[in-house]
Design a protein around this motif. Sequence first.
Motif, PDB file in Angstrom:
ATOM      1  N   GLU A  32       0.793  -1.225   0.000  1.00 16.33           N
ATOM      2  CA  GLU A  32       0.000   0.000   0.000  1.00 16.33           C
ATOM      3  C   GLU A  32       0.832   1.285   0.000  1.00 16.33           C
ATOM      4  O   GLU A  32       0.283   2.366  -0.123  1.00 16.33           O
ATOM      5  CB  GLU A  32      -0.934   0.003   1.213  1.00 16.33           C
ATOM      6  CG  GLU A  32      -1.930  -1.152   1.214  1.00 16.33           C
ATOM      7  CD  GLU A  32      -2.824  -1.151  -0.023  1.00 16.33           C
ATOM      8  OE1 GLU A  32      -3.303  -0.069  -0.421  1.00 16.33           O
ATOM      9  OE2 GLU A  32      -3.014  -2.242  -0.599  1.00 16.33           O
ATOM     10  N   ARG A  33       2.131   1.176   0.179  1.00 13.66           N
ATOM     11  CA  ARG A  33       2.960   2.379   0.235  1.00 13.66           C
ATOM     12  C   ARG A  33       3.095   3.022  -1.140  1.00 13.66           C
ATOM     13  O   ARG A  33       3.051   2.352  -2.173  1.00 13.66           O
ATOM     14  CB  ARG A  33       4.354   2.045   0.756  1.00 13.66           C
ATOM     15  CG  ARG A  33       4.326   1.674   2.228  1.00 13.66           C
ATOM     16  CD  ARG A  33       5.592   1.036   2.709  1.00 13.66           C
ATOM     17  NE  ARG A  33       6.761   1.895   2.584  1.00 13.66           N
ATOM     18  CZ  ARG A  33       7.997   1.477   2.809  1.00 13.66           C
ATOM     19  NH1 ARG A  33       8.219   0.224   3.160  1.00 13.66           N
ATOM     20  NH2 ARG A  33       9.003   2.295   2.696  1.00 13.66           N
ATOM     21  N   ASN A  62      -2.602  -4.753  -7.982  1.00 18.24           N
ATOM     22  CA  ASN A  62      -1.467  -3.985  -7.474  1.00 18.24           C
ATOM     23  C   ASN A  62      -0.198  -4.847  -7.436  1.00 18.24           C
ATOM     24  O   ASN A  62       0.476  -4.976  -6.423  1.00 18.24           O
ATOM     25  CB  ASN A  62      -1.745  -3.371  -6.099  1.00 18.24           C
ATOM     26  CG  ASN A  62      -0.715  -2.317  -5.738  1.00 18.24           C
ATOM     27  OD1 ASN A  62      -0.184  -1.630  -6.596  1.00 18.24           O
ATOM     28  ND2 ASN A  62      -0.415  -2.201  -4.457  1.00 18.24           N
TER      29      ASN A  62
END
Length: 97
Positions: A32-33, A62
């Motif tokens: 998520e970074r 992702n």
Amino acid sequence: HSPVIFYAPHNPDGISEAEVPSSNNGPQALGERRLILNPGSVGQPRDNDPRAAYALYDLARNQWSQIRVPYAIELTQNQMRAAALPRRLIDRLSFGW
């Protein structure tokens, strides 16, 4: 010119992290970074791997896949000679630096 993933720091005063991705090993989850993805280059690599580098990014999952493939280096070098490009750029295609 070199494949790398730069990850944003966990906090505003932190230091970014860098990771050299492995090639041709399937998709890699990115988390998520916030990050910067550099797939490398087709020519003029700087990581001692003369193959062409590219990546596929799967937005829904992702994930990205780092891919290396051979290409016609000698043909490219001949075209570079015909264009009178510097010899050091021509030579480095053979060994990836």
